[in-house]
Structures are given as C-alpha cells and as structure tokens.
Design an enzyme around this catalytic site. Structure first.
Site, PDB file in Angstrom:
ATOM      1  N   PHE A   6     -28.488  37.403  18.796  1.00  0.00           N
ATOM      2  CA  PHE A   6     -27.184  37.044  18.137  1.00  0.00           C
ATOM      3  C   PHE A   6     -27.142  36.693  16.810  1.00  0.00           C
ATOM      4  O   PHE A   6     -27.922  36.244  16.127  1.00  0.00           O
ATOM      5  CB  PHE A   6     -26.999  35.479  18.760  1.00  0.00           C
ATOM      6  CG  PHE A   6     -26.435  35.274  20.150  1.00  0.00           C
ATOM      7  CD1 PHE A   6     -25.270  35.169  20.510  1.00  0.00           C
ATOM      8  CD2 PHE A   6     -27.463  35.209  21.215  1.00  0.00           C
ATOM      9  CE1 PHE A   6     -24.773  35.081  21.826  1.00  0.00           C
ATOM     10  CE2 PHE A   6     -27.123  35.107  22.528  1.00  0.00           C
ATOM     11  CZ  PHE A   6     -25.546  34.912  22.682  1.00  0.00           C
ATOM     12  N   ASP A   7     -26.036  37.520  16.078  1.00  0.00           N
ATOM     13  CA  ASP A   7     -25.728  37.301  14.721  1.00  0.00           C
ATOM     14  C   ASP A   7     -25.477  35.833  14.498  1.00  0.00           C
ATOM     15  O   ASP A   7     -25.131  34.907  15.563  1.00  0.00           O
ATOM     16  CB  ASP A   7     -24.712  38.308  14.345  1.00  0.00           C
ATOM     17  CG  ASP A   7     -23.975  37.963  12.848  1.00  0.00           C
ATOM     18  OD1 ASP A   7     -25.172  38.049  12.034  1.00  0.00           O
ATOM     19  OD2 ASP A   7     -22.913  38.066  12.893  1.00  0.00           O
TER      20      ASP A   7
END
Length: 211
Positions: A6-7
């Site tokens: 996940f960013d």
C-alpha cells in the site's frame, strides 16, 4: 494469499493539508513565493527533491528546503491527515483473510513509520518501506524491491496499490500487478496512462479483488 503493498499518501491517508503546509513553510523559509494550493498539491507523491529542485535550481537550496520541510513535518505535519473512509475496515478484513500487508511510500522512512504506528490499523502492516533521508532511496521501484527482499516474496505474489503513476510505474518495473485508486491525488487519466491493471473508486472494491 497475496502480498499487498500500500502507498501511504493518497491511498491510506489524505495528507494534503500536512504536506502542502510543510511545503509552504519550506518555501517561505527559503525566501520563495508560495504558489497556489493547487500547485502545492503537486508535491504529494514524488520525492521531495524532485519537486523542490526544478523550482529552486540550486542543490544547496534544495537540500535546505528539504530540511525545512522535515522540520515542520516532524512537529506538526505528520499528524495533519485523515484516514480515508472505509480504509480501516478494508485493512482489517484483508489481514483476517490472510493477506500479507506492507506500506511502500516515498515519504521518508522515519516519518512513515511514525504515522503507521499511530494508525489504529497500523499493526496489520508487516513492514514499512520508506525513503532514505539522503534521497538515495526514494523511488517506488527501489522501495518495492526493498519490500520484496525483506518479505522474501516473488513478484508474481505481489500487488502494488496506489493513487499516482509513480506507484504503477514502480510496479511495472518489477512486473508486478497494480491497482490504481481514485480517492487519492492522481485521477483516472493519470492511472490509465500508467497502465494500472485495475482502477477502483472505493476502498471496499479491494475486498472483491482480493478474497
């Protein structure tokens, strides 16, 4: 089960206020005019040096601006964010389903870890891969590689989830699948041009993609 990267900014949290205020602070301390809010939002996503350098056009001034940015971020900016609606539940469910989760972000590693520690669902992330302070490690391709090596996983098992083309570019560099999210700062056109494998509008759609 998949390994989901996940960013952070624009994917897990809406950090626009914190980032833009810190950029404005850095520019003011550097004696530069502060651009419009819309222009400041362009700092969200890329490495700081990539954004300051073309404007300041001087290596020493760029490094000073980065220091000023971090000065304010350390005291105030790190907490100036909100969690996107629905994200907390999605992370909980994905973890319950057995997926391995990590954060891969161009934000410097120390600040990223500080934010994740304070998120109510932060404990579900197995690791955080963030940028080095000196900028040597700051691009998504590098950060994904570090995450893959640390977690000892292969590209075929990984998915990169993010809101900007940098996230998709980094995934494509390693030939891993990608999901572009529209609740962040990139938008459909940017993610489509970057050739995201999936583009979704709501966090809950991740639960359909990853059973």
């Amino acid at each position: 089960m998949k390994v989901l990267f996940f960013d952070l900014d624009g994917t897990l949290i809406d950090s626009a206020i914190g980032i833009t205020r810190c950029v404005a602070y850095a520019l003011e301390k550097s004696g530069e005019a502060v651009p419009s809010e819309q222009e400041l939002r362009r700092w969200i996503g890329p490495p700081l040096r990539d954004s300051f350098s073309p404007l300041l056009n001087d290596a020493e001034k760029t490094e000073a601006a980065v220091r000023f940015y971090r000065e304010r971020f350390e005291t105030d900016g790190w907490a100036e964010h909100t969690v996107y609606e629905g994200i907390a539940n999605v992370i909980e469910v994905l973890a319950e389903r057995g997926h391995r989760l990590a954060v891969v972000t161009a934000k410097n590693d120390g600040h990223a870890r500080k934010i994740i520690r304070h998120l109510p669902f932060g404990h579900h992330f197995e690791m955080v891969s963030g940028a080095s302070l000196d900028g040597r490690i700051s691009y998504k391709s590098q950060l994904i590689e570090i995450a893959m090596e640390s977690m000892q996983v292969e590209a075929k098992d990984c998915i990169m989830i993010g809101d900007r083309h940098m996230d998709i570019d980094g995934a494509r560099h390693h030939e891993i699948s990608s999901v572009g999210v529209l609740w962040g700062f990139g938008g459909f056109d940017e993610l489509s041009r970057a050739q995201a494998d999936h583009i979704i509008e709501k966090p809950e759609q991740l639960l359909t993609l990853f059973h």
